[in-house]
Design a protein around this motif. Structure first.
Motif, PDB file in Angstrom:
ATOM      1  N   ALA A 229       0.834  -1.203   0.000  1.00 24.74           N
ATOM      2  CA  ALA A 229       0.000   0.000   0.000  1.00 24.74           C
ATOM      3  C   ALA A 229       0.864   1.246   0.000  1.00 24.74           C
ATOM      4  O   ALA A 229       0.554   2.232  -0.689  1.00 24.74           O
ATOM      5  N   GLY A 230       1.964   1.218   0.759  1.00 22.97           N
ATOM      6  CA  GLY A 230       2.869   2.361   0.777  1.00 22.97           C
ATOM      7  C   GLY A 230       3.487   2.632  -0.582  1.00 22.97           C
ATOM      8  O   GLY A 230       3.587   3.786  -1.015  1.00 22.97           O
ATOM      9  N   LEU A 231       3.890   1.575  -1.274  1.00 25.17           N
ATOM     10  CA  LEU A 231       4.465   1.748  -2.608  1.00 25.17           C
ATOM     11  C   LEU A 231       3.449   2.331  -3.583  1.00 25.17           C
ATOM     12  O   LEU A 231       3.789   3.173  -4.424  1.00 25.17           O
ATOM     13  N   ALA A 232       2.197   1.895  -3.481  1.00 24.49           N
ATOM     14  CA  ALA A 232       1.160   2.420  -4.372  1.00 24.49           C
ATOM     15  C   ALA A 232       0.943   3.910  -4.141  1.00 24.49           C
ATOM     16  O   ALA A 232       0.825   4.699  -5.102  1.00 24.49           O
ATOM     17  N   ILE A 233       0.895   4.326  -2.872  1.00 27.07           N
ATOM     18  CA  ILE A 233       0.683   5.739  -2.559  1.00 27.07           C
ATOM     19  C   ILE A 233       1.894   6.583  -2.957  1.00 27.07           C
ATOM     20  O   ILE A 233       1.757   7.753  -3.349  1.00 27.07           O
ATOM     21  N   ALA A 234       3.085   6.007  -2.884  1.00 25.72           N
ATOM     22  CA  ALA A 234       4.309   6.759  -3.198  1.00 25.72           C
ATOM     23  C   ALA A 234       4.547   6.900  -4.695  1.00 25.72           C
ATOM     24  O   ALA A 234       5.455   7.643  -5.099  1.00 25.72           O
ATOM     25  N   ALA A 235       3.757   6.250  -5.521  1.00 21.95           N
ATOM     26  CA  ALA A 235       4.025   6.234  -6.969  1.00 21.95           C
ATOM     27  C   ALA A 235       4.016   7.643  -7.560  1.00 21.95           C
ATOM     28  O   ALA A 235       4.935   8.020  -8.306  1.00 21.95           O
ATOM     29  N   TRP A 236       2.972   8.449  -7.248  1.00 16.05           N
ATOM     30  CA  TRP A 236       2.897   9.789  -7.857  1.00 16.05           C
ATOM     31  C   TRP A 236       4.023  10.698  -7.379  1.00 16.05           C
ATOM     32  O   TRP A 236       4.679  11.356  -8.212  1.00 16.05           O
ATOM     33  N   PRO A 237       4.310  10.799  -6.058  1.00 14.87           N
ATOM     34  CA  PRO A 237       5.444  11.637  -5.656  1.00 14.87           C
ATOM     35  C   PRO A 237       6.770  11.201  -6.268  1.00 14.87           C
ATOM     36  O   PRO A 237       7.599  12.051  -6.623  1.00 14.87           O
ATOM     37  N   VAL A 238       6.968   9.898  -6.409  1.00 20.94           N
ATOM     38  CA  VAL A 238       8.211   9.425  -7.038  1.00 20.94           C
ATOM     39  C   VAL A 238       8.262   9.889  -8.489  1.00 20.94           C
ATOM     40  O   VAL A 238       9.306  10.351  -8.977  1.00 20.94           O
ATOM     41  N   TRP A 239       7.135   9.799  -9.184  1.00 25.90           N
ATOM     42  CA  TRP A 239       7.087  10.260 -10.579  1.00 25.90           C
ATOM     43  C   TRP A 239       7.389  11.750 -10.668  1.00 25.90           C
ATOM     44  O   TRP A 239       8.136  12.200 -11.553  1.00 25.90           O
ATOM     45  N   VAL A 240       6.827  12.531  -9.745  1.00 24.73           N
ATOM     46  CA  VAL A 240       7.082  13.975  -9.725  1.00 24.73           C
ATOM     47  C   VAL A 240       8.574  14.245  -9.518  1.00 24.73           C
ATOM     48  O   VAL A 240       9.166  15.088 -10.202  1.00 24.73           O
ATOM     49  N   CYS A 241       9.181  13.530  -8.590  1.00 18.95           N
ATOM     50  CA  CYS A 241      10.599  13.741  -8.306  1.00 18.95           C
ATOM     51  C   CYS A 241      11.484  13.345  -9.486  1.00 18.95           C
ATOM     52  O   CYS A 241      12.515  13.982  -9.741  1.00 18.95           O
ATOM     53  N   LEU A 242      11.085  12.319 -10.222  1.00 21.40           N
ATOM     54  CA  LEU A 242      11.880  11.885 -11.374  1.00 21.40           C
ATOM     55  C   LEU A 242      11.827  12.882 -12.522  1.00 21.40           C
ATOM     56  O   LEU A 242      12.687  12.834 -13.415  1.00 21.40           O
ATOM     57  N   GLN A 243      10.848  13.780 -12.522  1.00 16.88           N
ATOM     58  CA  GLN A 243      10.769  14.791 -13.574  1.00 16.88           C
ATOM     59  C   GLN A 243      11.905  15.797 -13.483  1.00 16.88           C
ATOM     60  O   GLN A 243      12.325  16.364 -14.490  1.00 16.88           O
ATOM     61  N   ALA A 244      12.379  16.049 -12.246  1.00 16.89           N
ATOM     62  CA  ALA A 244      13.445  17.037 -12.060  1.00 16.89           C
ATOM     63  C   ALA A 244      14.272  16.651 -10.843  1.00 16.89           C
ATOM     64  O   ALA A 244      14.196  17.293  -9.792  1.00 16.89           O
ATOM     65  N   PRO A 245      15.072  15.600 -10.931  1.00 12.16           N
ATOM     66  CA  PRO A 245      15.794  15.098  -9.753  1.00 12.16           C
ATOM     67  C   PRO A 245      16.751  16.110  -9.134  1.00 12.16           C
ATOM     68  O   PRO A 245      16.883  16.165  -7.909  1.00 12.16           O
ATOM     69  N   GLN A 246      17.421  16.914  -9.959  1.00 13.45           N
ATOM     70  CA  GLN A 246      18.343  17.899  -9.392  1.00 13.45           C
ATOM     71  C   GLN A 246      17.583  18.975  -8.624  1.00 13.45           C
ATOM     72  O   GLN A 246      18.001  19.396  -7.542  1.00 13.45           O
ATOM     73  N   ALA A 247      16.451  19.409  -9.171  1.00  7.00           N
ATOM     74  CA  ALA A 247      15.636  20.399  -8.474  1.00  7.00           C
ATOM     75  C   ALA A 247      15.108  19.845  -7.155  1.00  7.00           C
ATOM     76  O   ALA A 247      15.009  20.564  -6.162  1.00  7.00           O
ATOM     77  N   VAL A 248      14.757  18.566  -7.138  1.00  6.84           N
ATOM     78  CA  VAL A 248      14.283  17.932  -5.902  1.00  6.84           C
ATOM     79  C   VAL A 248      15.378  17.964  -4.846  1.00  6.84           C
ATOM     80  O   VAL A 248      15.130  18.311  -3.679  1.00  6.84           O
ATOM     81  N   TRP A 249      16.603  17.615  -5.233  1.00  7.29           N
ATOM     82  CA  TRP A 249      17.713  17.632  -4.285  1.00  7.29           C
ATOM     83  C   TRP A 249      17.927  19.040  -3.718  1.00  7.29           C
ATOM     84  O   TRP A 249      18.096  19.220  -2.508  1.00  7.29           O
ATOM     85  N   LEU A 250      17.912  20.029  -4.592  1.00  6.46           N
ATOM     86  CA  LEU A 250      18.129  21.400  -4.141  1.00  6.46           C
ATOM     87  C   LEU A 250      17.002  21.867  -3.225  1.00  6.46           C
ATOM     88  O   LEU A 250      17.246  22.565  -2.233  1.00  6.46           O
ATOM     89  N   ASN A 251      15.761  21.479  -3.521  1.00  7.38           N
ATOM     90  CA  ASN A 251      14.621  21.909  -2.713  1.00  7.38           C
ATOM     91  C   ASN A 251      14.570  21.206  -1.366  1.00  7.38           C
ATOM     92  O   ASN A 251      14.215  21.815  -0.354  1.00  7.38           O
ATOM     93  N   LEU A 252      14.904  19.924  -1.350  1.00  2.00           N
ATOM     94  CA  LEU A 252      14.758  19.152  -0.115  1.00  2.00           C
ATOM     95  C   LEU A 252      15.985  19.212   0.789  1.00  2.00           C
ATOM     96  O   LEU A 252      15.854  18.983   2.000  1.00  2.00           O
ATOM     97  N   VAL A 253      17.142  19.512   0.231  1.00  2.00           N
ATOM     98  CA  VAL A 253      18.366  19.477   1.027  1.00  2.00           C
ATOM     99  C   VAL A 253      19.078  20.828   1.053  1.00  2.00           C
ATOM    100  O   VAL A 253      19.277  21.425   2.115  1.00  2.00           O
TER     101      VAL A 253
END
Length: 525
Positions: A229-253
């Motif tokens: 169930a956790g993997l199913a719910i995480a699918a959309w956020p993972v897809w969003v993060c894969l669209q711009a991985p460098q931007a995700v790193w800069l925003n989250l860290v």
């Protein structure tokens, strides 16, 4: 026989009167939560959360098209859905109402948890549940954190609901599979709003693995619905993060680290230990800790007599309070509202010691400890309520809806946009003052002042990746896309100098209007 019947009728009447009074108190607590949310001043974080939801609803993608620092994307998706369903531009009002609904549901979960734990002793469960709700609503950290248009309230509700489901899980019986799956979905949803909640999710997974018992294969099988169930719910956020991985790193860290460093440099933060002691030694919090400590001590004394399920649930509640206490130390900067998260779990943890004492008193006629615990809890709840009278005073102030902050902001925004010439593009560090009236903003300032304050510390390429701009880089952006209006007065006095680059875009013939709370709007002729 007649005397016995009269006594039964009298007892039944007393119970109904007490239950009616309890319902009235519960309603007042819920009204207090609503009043608290409607009268708070708007914060810079609310601009960021609501603006992300608006831009997401317009078809832009989080991280790829605009900055959303330190958080994962489910909360903007939730708000964007609310905005779309109700077709509203009251973005702040809708966001705060979502948080109020979450807070009220947390109170409901506290009450139903006590109802479940006390079993046949319903009246006692109701009264102690109300006392626990008072500890929650009147806690100063909860009072500060609850009701804003951000992800705190939704995260706490998800974890509370997951814990309530967990208390009904019997790994030896039927029906536990769907409960474990829902727990995994709720916790992943919460983690994909606030990333630090991952620690709570790992804690739950460990508790499920331990609680399932038996062989390793049996434990893995019990935790499998949680993981799937956790993997199913995480699918959309993972897809969003894969669209711009460098931007995700800069925003989250990177951006949170820079922002924390900047706050320390200008003296807007306190050492974590100092702030922790300041929060935990407030009278309301100190009373809750004292009551919790006393009741947990009574449970330790009676540990051998507690049922295994009681031990499991009590330990889980305490671990959750501990996990959220640890989470408060994880971000680069600690804020007071972080200490609101352990409170609901401390309040529900009281249910098992109290129920055990209640049963001992009723069944074994050992009533001294229960009477002492009753006095401790209700005196503590009374002291807590009197220590924070502002919670109830707001009920009077909130009767006038024109005093509600979200409605006042919306009216200001509508007036500003009505005076703004075409193309109705507004330059501001408070995007809601433009968006609620239907104007356009600069996506580079979508997170308001949160990223703007430190964006100059990024390289030019990093600013391009994150779609951000700081004071030094603002002039070229404004020259390329001139604003039709500028809204200032959003920043606090100590850092109001950060708005000066915005005002450099004004001319001598620009009109100025001043609104409540120091908001100033400059209009191009």
């Amino acid at each position: 026989m007649a005397l016995l019947q009269r006594r039964l009728v009298r007892d039944r009447l007393v119970r109904r009167i007490v239950a009616a009074c309890a319902v009235l108190i519960a309603v007042l607590l819920c009204e207090a939560l609503l009043a608290n949310a409607m009268l708070k001043p708007v914060s810079r974080d609310e601009h960021m959360y609501c603006t992300a939801a608006v831009l997401l609803g317009q078809g832009r993608q989080i991280y790829r098209d605009f900055s959303y620092p330190a958080q994962l994307p489910y909360h903007p998706l939730l708000l964007a859905g609310i905005y779309r369903v109700f077709d509203t531009r009251h973005y702040l009002l809708a966001g705060r109402l979502v948080s109020v609904a979450c807070d009220i549901l947390v109170v409901v979960l506290i009450l139903v948890t006590y109802h479940r734990v006390f079993g046949a002793y319903r009246l006692e469960g109701l009264l102690f549940g109300l006392a626990a709700a008072v500890f929650y609503v009147f806690n100063p950290q909860v009072d500060d954190a609850a009701g804003r248009a951000w992800n705190h309230d939704a995260v706490i509700l998800c974890v509370m609901l997951a814990f309530w489901l967990f208390t009904a899980v019997d790994f030896q019986g039927k029906g536990h599979v769907w409960r474990v799956a829902v727990i995994g979905a709720l916790l992943t949803f919460a983690t994909c709003m606030r990333v630090t909640t991952a620690l709570v999710e790992v804690l739950f997974l460990g508790v499920i693995l331990v609680g399932a018992g038996g062989s390793v294969r049996n434990r893995v099988r019990a935790a499998l619905p949680f993981s799937l169930a956790g993997l199913a719910i995480a699918a959309w956020p993972v897809w969003v993060c894969l669209q711009a991985p460098q931007a995700v790193w800069l925003n989250l860290v990177r951006l949170p680290v820079l922002y924390g460093r900047w706050l320390h440099q200008i003296g807007m933060t306190q050492p974590k230990l100092t702030l922790t002691l300041f929060c935990l030694t407030k009278p309301e919090y100190l009373v809750l800790l004292a009551v919790s400590g006393y009741l947990l001590w009574t449970s330790v004394r009676r540990w051998r007599h507690l049922e295994p399920m009681t031990r499991r649930d009590l330990v889980a509640a305490c671990l959750l309070a501990g996990a959220f206490s640890l989470i408060a130390f994880i971000p680069p900067t600690m804020w007071e509202q972080y200490w609101a998260a352990p409170v609901p779990f401390l309040t529900v943890a009281l249910a098992w010691p109290l129920a055990n004492l209640c049963r001992s008193c009723r069944q074994d006629k050992i009533g001294r400890d229960f009477r002492v615990a009753t006095w401790v809890v209700f005196i503590g709840a009374t002291v807590t309520a009197f220590a924070n009278p502002a919670v109830l005073h707001r009920l009077r102030d909130a009767t006038a809806t024109q005093a509600w902050t979200p409605l006042a902001l919306h009216q200001t925004s509508v007036d500003i946009v009505a005076r703004t010439p075409e193309p109705k593009r507004v330059l501001t560090l408070g995007p809601l003052y433009a968006l609620e009236g239907g104007a356009a903003i600069y996506p580079e300032l979508a997170s308001g002042s949160v990223v703007y304050r430190v964006a100059d510390a990024l390289t030019e390429r990093e600013r391009a990746v994150t779609h951000t701009v700081g004071p030094a880089a603002l002039v070229p952006l404004v020259e390329q896309h001139p604003p039709a209006a500028i809204v200032a007065g959003v920043e606090q006095r100590g850092v109001a100098v950060l708005e000066e680059p915005l005002l450099e875009a004004t001319g001598p013939d620009w009109r100025v209007e001043t609104y409540a709370d120091g908001i100033r709007a400059y209009f191009r002729p």
